[in-house]
Design a protein around this motif. Structure first.
Motif, PDB file in Angstrom:
ATOM      1  N   VAL A  59       6.786  11.840   0.567  1.00  0.00           N
ATOM      2  CA  VAL A  59       5.592  10.986   0.617  1.00  0.00           C
ATOM      3  C   VAL A  59       4.737  11.179   1.879  1.00  0.00           C
ATOM      4  O   VAL A  59       3.495  11.135   1.792  1.00  0.00           O
ATOM      5  CB  VAL A  59       5.963   9.489   0.392  1.00  0.00           C
ATOM      6  N   SER A  60       5.343  11.433   3.028  1.00  0.00           N
ATOM      7  CA  SER A  60       4.523  11.497   4.244  1.00  0.00           C
ATOM      8  C   SER A  60       3.497  12.635   4.223  1.00  0.00           C
ATOM      9  O   SER A  60       2.337  12.405   4.586  1.00  0.00           O
ATOM     10  CB  SER A  60       5.401  11.568   5.489  1.00  0.00           C
ATOM     11  N   ARG A 110      -0.235  12.034  12.308  1.00  0.00           N
ATOM     12  CA  ARG A 110      -1.255  12.634  11.437  1.00  0.00           C
ATOM     13  C   ARG A 110      -2.665  12.353  11.993  1.00  0.00           C
ATOM     14  O   ARG A 110      -2.880  11.373  12.724  1.00  0.00           O
ATOM     15  CB  ARG A 110      -1.112  12.119  10.002  1.00  0.00           C
ATOM     16  N   TYR A 134       0.833   5.292  -2.127  1.00  0.00           N
ATOM     17  CA  TYR A 134       1.088   6.674  -1.682  1.00  0.00           C
ATOM     18  C   TYR A 134       2.317   7.240  -2.391  1.00  0.00           C
ATOM     19  O   TYR A 134       2.383   8.435  -2.682  1.00  0.00           O
ATOM     20  CB  TYR A 134       1.241   6.717  -0.154  1.00  0.00           C
ATOM     21  N   ARG A 135       3.272   6.386  -2.688  1.00  0.00           N
ATOM     22  CA  ARG A 135       4.455   6.829  -3.437  1.00  0.00           C
ATOM     23  C   ARG A 135       4.062   7.240  -4.859  1.00  0.00           C
ATOM     24  O   ARG A 135       4.590   8.203  -5.406  1.00  0.00           O
ATOM     25  CB  ARG A 135       5.515   5.717  -3.470  1.00  0.00           C
ATOM     26  N   ARG A 143      -6.040   9.677   1.390  1.00  0.00           N
ATOM     27  CA  ARG A 143      -6.261   8.427   2.132  1.00  0.00           C
ATOM     28  C   ARG A 143      -7.622   7.807   1.766  1.00  0.00           C
ATOM     29  O   ARG A 143      -7.730   6.596   1.602  1.00  0.00           O
ATOM     30  CB  ARG A 143      -6.193   8.652   3.647  1.00  0.00           C
ATOM     31  N   ALA A 156       0.697  11.454   2.036  1.00  0.00           N
ATOM     32  CA  ALA A 156      -0.098  10.381   2.655  1.00  0.00           C
ATOM     33  C   ALA A 156      -0.928  10.887   3.837  1.00  0.00           C
ATOM     34  O   ALA A 156      -1.834  10.195   4.293  1.00  0.00           O
ATOM     35  CB  ALA A 156       0.821   9.254   3.109  1.00  0.00           C
ATOM     36  N   SER A 205       0.830  -1.216   0.000  1.00  0.00           N
ATOM     37  CA  SER A 205       0.000   0.000   0.000  1.00  0.00           C
ATOM     38  C   SER A 205       0.859   1.259   0.000  1.00  0.00           C
ATOM     39  O   SER A 205       0.445   2.303  -0.502  1.00  0.00           O
ATOM     40  CB  SER A 205      -0.964   0.000   1.188  1.00  0.00           C
ATOM     41  N   GLY A 206       2.091   1.161   0.550  1.00  0.00           N
ATOM     42  CA  GLY A 206       2.994   2.317   0.531  1.00  0.00           C
ATOM     43  C   GLY A 206       3.303   2.746  -0.901  1.00  0.00           C
ATOM     44  O   GLY A 206       3.456   3.937  -1.200  1.00  0.00           O
ATOM     45  N   GLY A 248       1.519  -1.960   5.167  1.00  0.00           N
ATOM     46  CA  GLY A 248       1.383  -0.505   5.206  1.00  0.00           C
ATOM     47  C   GLY A 248       1.479   0.034   6.614  1.00  0.00           C
ATOM     48  O   GLY A 248       2.287  -0.438   7.420  1.00  0.00           O
ATOM     49  N   ARG A 249       0.639   1.045   6.894  1.00  0.00           N
ATOM     50  CA  ARG A 249       0.656   1.680   8.219  1.00  0.00           C
ATOM     51  C   ARG A 249      -0.694   1.546   8.929  1.00  0.00           C
ATOM     52  O   ARG A 249      -0.763   1.594  10.147  1.00  0.00           O
ATOM     53  CB  ARG A 249       0.956   3.186   8.098  1.00  0.00           C
ATOM     54  N   ASP A 250      -1.744   1.440   8.129  1.00  0.00           N
ATOM     55  CA  ASP A 250      -3.105   1.485   8.693  1.00  0.00           C
ATOM     56  C   ASP A 250      -3.954   0.323   8.186  1.00  0.00           C
ATOM     57  O   ASP A 250      -5.172   0.413   8.170  1.00  0.00           O
ATOM     58  CB  ASP A 250      -3.780   2.806   8.293  1.00  0.00           C
ATOM     59  N   ASP A 272       3.933  10.072  10.093  1.00  0.00           N
ATOM     60  CA  ASP A 272       2.983   8.961   9.937  1.00  0.00           C
ATOM     61  C   ASP A 272       2.241   8.655  11.250  1.00  0.00           C
ATOM     62  O   ASP A 272       1.081   8.268  11.241  1.00  0.00           O
ATOM     63  CB  ASP A 272       3.701   7.678   9.475  1.00  0.00           C
ATOM     64  N   ARG A 307       9.673  10.584   8.765  1.00  0.00           N
ATOM     65  CA  ARG A 307       8.489   9.913   8.210  1.00  0.00           C
ATOM     66  C   ARG A 307       7.692   9.234   9.320  1.00  0.00           C
ATOM     67  O   ARG A 307       6.472   9.309   9.370  1.00  0.00           O
ATOM     68  CB  ARG A 307       8.895   8.905   7.136  1.00  0.00           C
TER      69      ARG A 307
HETATM   70  O1   DC Z   1       6.080   1.577   3.238  1.00  0.00           O
HETATM   71  P1   DC Z   1       6.647   2.779   2.495  1.00  0.00           P
HETATM   72  O2   DC Z   1       7.875   3.361   3.131  1.00  0.00           O
HETATM   73  O3   DC Z   1       6.844   2.528   1.036  1.00  0.00           O
HETATM   74  O4   DC Z   1       5.494   3.893   2.623  1.00  0.00           O
HETATM   75  C1   DC Z   1       5.641   5.153   2.041  1.00  0.00           C
HETATM   76  C2   DC Z   1       4.871   6.191   2.858  1.00  0.00           C
HETATM   77  O5   DC Z   1       3.471   5.991   2.658  1.00  0.00           O
HETATM   78  C3   DC Z   1       5.125   6.182   4.340  1.00  0.00           C
HETATM   79  O6   DC Z   1       5.901   7.281   4.742  1.00  0.00           O
HETATM   80  C4   DC Z   1       3.780   6.271   4.980  1.00  0.00           C
HETATM   81  C5   DC Z   1       2.782   6.155   3.879  1.00  0.00           C
HETATM   82  N1   DC Z   1       1.864   5.035   4.063  1.00  0.00           N
HETATM   83  C6   DC Z   1       0.683   5.273   4.706  1.00  0.00           C
HETATM   84  O7   DC Z   1       0.455   6.376   5.180  1.00  0.00           O
HETATM   85  N2   DC Z   1      -0.237   4.285   4.819  1.00  0.00           N
HETATM   86  C7   DC Z   1      -0.005   3.069   4.316  1.00  0.00           C
HETATM   87  N3   DC Z   1      -0.951   2.125   4.440  1.00  0.00           N
HETATM   88  C8   DC Z   1       1.230   2.794   3.667  1.00  0.00           C
HETATM   89  C9   DC Z   1       2.160   3.796   3.572  1.00  0.00           C
END
Ligand code: DC
Length: 229
Positions: A104-105, A192, A38-39, A114, A108, A34-35, A134-136, A189, A185
């Protein structure tokens, strides 16, 4: 056997993608990074002059152009993993540069970005049989995922892994710059307002600072088999 949904979240550069990709290949599931989505949005901003000189994003303009951003994945048969495509163009290499990482942050963190990406991710995982990192993912995208993992490792170890990854691609950034980018980042992240990086209450924690890739792969497979056998 019913295919489950696997959510792998954690800090930047903690090896989430490596383990998620490995697991997906091993169990025959789809893997989605998923990152990378956002990239792709960030690369779109860079190409359309939507990044101000101070690093802030021209959010109104991006929101207007959002319907023009289409992210998809296609299996790269040589690597055996999916490459990211932005509006039909393979951008897998371009989205991994330090420049994209450094913007990217803030992209995102934008709520409308989102909302759009989350909807696409949920559509991709509608039928289960997916490993998404990912993150979420365990908190916002698939809160009902059967298996949730939260991965972390020390800052220095994560920065070294990122540095090695960039060096292998011919980029040689300053180690301290990589470390600073990673910490910044993580800060953005985690703080936010919308879907911050957070461990889901029902996630299993994996600190892989001192684990080898085969060791973490084994651990993950064990968690998968416990649930599915
Ligand atoms: O995993 P990555 O480093 O490629 O992710 C890139 C950026 O995308 C990271 O700084 C946070 C954001 N991200 C996010 O907010 N939610 C996700 N599900 C995945 C990545």
């Amino acid at each position: 056997m019913k295919k489950i949904t696997i959510a792998i979240d954690g800090h930047s550069s903690c090896g989430k993608s490596t383990m998620a990709k490995d697991l997906a290949r091993e169990i025959g599931y789809i893997y989605i990074d998923s990152g990378a989505m956002y990239r792709c949005c960030t690369l779109f901003c860079m190409r359309h002059n939507l990044v101000n000189p101070d690093g802030t994003i021209r959010a109104d303009e991006l929101e207007r152009l959002m319907p023009e951003i289409h992210v998809s994945f296609q299996l790269n048969p040589e690597k055996g993993t999916p490459d990211a495509y932005l509006n039909g163009e393979n951008v897998e290499r371009e989205i991994r540069t330090m420049e994209v990482s450094s913007h990217v942050s803030p992209v995102a963190a934008l709520p409308f970005v989102r909302t759009a990406m989350t909807a696409q991710q949920q559509a991709m995982g509608r039928d289960g049989g997916i490993v998404m990192d990912g993150r979420d993912i365990g908190t916002a995208v698939f809160p009902d995922a059967e298996l949730k993992i939260f991965v972390t490792a020390s800052d220095e170890i994560r920065a070294q892994r990122r540095y090695d990854e960039l060096a292998a691609k011919g980029e040689h950034p300053d180690f301290n710059a990589v470390l600073a980018n990673l910490r910044e980042r993580d800060r953005i992240d985690s703080t936010r307002a919308v879907a911050p990086l957070r461990q889901a209450p029902d996630a299993l924690i994996l600190d892989n600072s001192h684990l080898t890739i085969p060791e973490q792969k084994l651990w993950l497979l064990e968690q998968f088999h416990k649930l599915t056998q």
